[in-house]
Design an enzyme around this catalytic site. Structure first.
Site, mmCIF file in Angstrom:
data_model
loop_
_atom_site.group_PDB
_atom_site.id
_atom_site.type_symbol
_atom_site.label_atom_id
_atom_site.label_comp_id
_atom_site.label_asym_id
_atom_site.label_seq_id
_atom_site.Cartn_x
_atom_site.Cartn_y
_atom_site.Cartn_z
ATOM 1 N N TYR A 156 1.389 -1.181 0.094
ATOM 2 C CA TYR A 156 -0.452 -0.248 0.413
ATOM 3 C C TYR A 156 0.746 0.891 0.144
ATOM 4 C CZ TYR A 156 -4.433 2.542 0.387
ATOM 5 O OH TYR A 156 -4.710 3.339 0.278
ATOM 6 N N LYS A 163 -3.136 7.969 2.607
ATOM 7 C CA LYS A 163 -4.026 8.128 3.592
ATOM 8 C C LYS A 163 -4.699 8.999 5.124
ATOM 9 C CE LYS A 163 -7.141 5.968 0.083
ATOM 10 N NZ LYS A 163 -8.004 7.355 -0.612
ATOM 11 N N ALA A 196 -8.847 1.355 -9.190
ATOM 12 C CA ALA A 196 -7.896 1.534 -8.234
ATOM 13 C C ALA A 196 -6.898 0.600 -7.549
ATOM 14 C CB ALA A 196 -8.981 2.504 -6.942
HETATM 15 P P1 NAD Z 1 -12.175 3.667 -8.452
HETATM 16 O O1 NAD Z 1 -11.231 3.215 -9.453
HETATM 17 O O2 NAD Z 1 -13.375 3.129 -8.951
HETATM 18 O O3 NAD Z 1 -12.233 5.153 -8.602
HETATM 19 C C1 NAD Z 1 -11.299 5.663 -7.817
HETATM 20 C C2 NAD Z 1 -12.077 6.836 -8.953
HETATM 21 O O4 NAD Z 1 -10.570 8.352 -8.468
HETATM 22 C C3 NAD Z 1 -12.209 7.122 -9.975
HETATM 23 O O5 NAD Z 1 -12.464 7.557 -10.471
HETATM 24 C C4 NAD Z 1 -11.242 8.251 -10.934
HETATM 25 O O6 NAD Z 1 -11.577 8.207 -11.710
HETATM 26 C C5 NAD Z 1 -11.115 9.192 -9.972
HETATM 27 N N1 NAD Z 1 -9.210 9.984 -9.807
HETATM 28 C C6 NAD Z 1 -8.181 9.352 -10.079
HETATM 29 N N2 NAD Z 1 -7.793 10.946 -10.319
HETATM 30 C C7 NAD Z 1 -8.798 11.696 -10.257
HETATM 31 C C8 NAD Z 1 -8.162 13.070 -10.438
HETATM 32 N N3 NAD Z 1 -7.285 13.175 -11.161
HETATM 33 N N4 NAD Z 1 -9.616 13.956 -10.581
HETATM 34 C C9 NAD Z 1 -10.752 13.378 -10.901
HETATM 35 N N5 NAD Z 1 -10.920 11.856 -10.225
HETATM 36 C C10 NAD Z 1 -9.776 11.288 -10.285
HETATM 37 O O7 NAD Z 1 -11.991 2.528 -7.084
HETATM 38 P P2 NAD Z 1 -12.180 3.401 -5.340
HETATM 39 O O8 NAD Z 1 -11.631 1.590 -5.054
HETATM 40 O O9 NAD Z 1 -13.816 3.063 -5.605
HETATM 41 O O10 NAD Z 1 -11.669 3.990 -5.041
HETATM 42 C C11 NAD Z 1 -12.911 5.210 -4.425
HETATM 43 C C12 NAD Z 1 -11.945 5.466 -3.015
HETATM 44 O O11 NAD Z 1 -12.139 4.648 -2.252
HETATM 45 C C13 NAD Z 1 -10.313 6.086 -2.948
HETATM 46 O O12 NAD Z 1 -10.216 6.930 -2.405
HETATM 47 C C14 NAD Z 1 -9.424 4.313 -2.694
HETATM 48 O O13 NAD Z 1 -8.623 5.153 -2.179
HETATM 49 C C15 NAD Z 1 -10.570 3.949 -1.645
HETATM 50 N N6 NAD Z 1 -10.717 2.803 -0.902
HETATM 51 C C16 NAD Z 1 -11.002 1.736 -1.888
HETATM 52 C C17 NAD Z 1 -11.132 0.794 -0.825
HETATM 53 C C18 NAD Z 1 -10.492 -0.834 -2.269
HETATM 54 O O14 NAD Z 1 -10.523 -1.835 -1.588
HETATM 55 N N7 NAD Z 1 -11.195 -0.420 -2.946
HETATM 56 C C19 NAD Z 1 -10.727 0.484 0.202
HETATM 57 C C20 NAD Z 1 -10.383 1.667 0.663
HETATM 58 C C21 NAD Z 1 -10.726 2.644 0.140
#
Ligand code: NAD
Length: 260
Positions: A156, A163, A196
């Site tokens: 990570y 984060k 992501a």
């Molecule tokens: P995802 O890839 O579906 O979403 C990530 C989003 O970030 C995408 O829509 C992308 O277009 C956007 N993004 C990246 N750079 C950008 C920029 N410069 N301007 C505007 N948008 C931008 O993945 P996700 O897992 O749904 O991620 C959403 C959030 O959840 C993130 O903050 C991620 O760290 C967090 N998260 C995810 C998990 C997991 O296991 N998937 C766990 C904990 C936290």
């Protein structure tokens, strides 16, 4: 009648239907909120347009959070539809993919550190700053963090630092905006397979590890995160601010460092 009737919420971060933001939009819609959406580039515009129709919305605005003008333009555009609104979902994170695989100290570099913090952390307060004068009393801002902010989780890496900064950002924003009646919270989901997360090395292993060791013995879904986000956007959570709420089947309470 949903518990978000009359609320107007902006949703960022939908890339596809697996996105956590998509699950959140589904629940916000189910509970009666009016929604608006952002898309980061023209390649995604048609897709987000299609999704917005699923939620009876015709409000989609471009916004790349790495650019201040783009953030300013977002709210100029949104104002054409909503003069005020009730909060936003910040579901945006990014780090160069070479950062999410291997030994932290070996792979870290200055440029990736800056990018990860800029896109994944600064963008949260940047959005809040830009729309502060459009937010209603009782508005709620919600971001997504991860346990890697609190513990050193293999691969990570720099995202854990970003984060951790995002969680501090949440507290400072809550303290700054609370006197205006605006709440700011973070949800910390367990791992969910998304675009992501697929960039994190050994992510599949992480999923099966959580399934085996989380007290609830199962992985969480985007609907689970959506339910908590809806609660946080609603007046049901009127006295909660500056918090990180774990939605991870209880994994964070277990004593284990074996996540590798
Ligand atoms: P995802 O890839 O579906 O979403 C990530 C989003 O970030 C995408 O829509 C992308 O277009 C956007 N993004 C990246 N750079 C950008 C920029 N410069 N301007 C505007 N948008 C931008 O993945 P996700 O897992 O749904 O991620 C959403 C959030 O959840 C993130 O903050 C991620 O760290 C967090 N998260 C995810 C998990 C997991 O296991 N998937 C766990 C904990 C936290």
């Amino acid at each position: 009648m949903g518990f978000l009737n009359g609320k107007r919420i902006l949703v960022t971060g939908i890339a596809n239907t697996r996105s956590i933001a998509y699950g959140i939009a589904q629940v916000l819609h189910r509970e009666g909120a009016e929604l608006a959406f952002t898309y980061p580039n023209n390649k995604l515009k048609l897709r987000i347009k299609k999704y917005s129709n699923n939620f009876n919305s015709n409000i989609i605005c471009p916004c790349n959070v790495s650019n201040d003008d783009s953030i300013t333009q977002l709210f100029i555009e949104l104002k054409k539809y909503w003069s005020t609104f009730d909060g936003f979902i910040h579901a945006i994170a990014f780090a160069p993919s070479n950062q999410l695989n291997g030994d932290y100290v070996s792979v870290i570099n200055r440029e990736s550190f800056i990018i990860a913090h800029d896109i994944s952390c600064y963008s949260f307060v940047a959005l809040a700053k830009a729309c502060r004068n459009m937010l209603n009393v009782h508005a709620s801002l919600v971001t997504l963090t991860y346990l890697g902010a609190q513990r050193a989780i293999p691969n990570y890496n720099v995202m854990g630092l970003a984060k951790a900064s995002l969680e501090a950002n949440t507290k400072y924003m809550a303290n700054s905006m609370g006197p205006d009646g605006i709440r700011v919270n973070a949800i910390s989901p367990g791992p969910i397979r998304t675009l992501a997360s697929s960039g994190i090395a050994n992510f599949k292993k992480m999923l099966s590890y959580y399934e085996s060791y989380a007290p609830m013995r199962k992985n969480v879904t985007i609907e689970d995160i959506g339910n908590t986000a809806a609660f946080l956007c609603s007046n049901l959570s009127a006295a909660i601010t500056g918090e990180v709420i774990y939605v991870d089947g209880g994994f964070n309470i277990t004593h284990t460092n074996k996540l590798e």
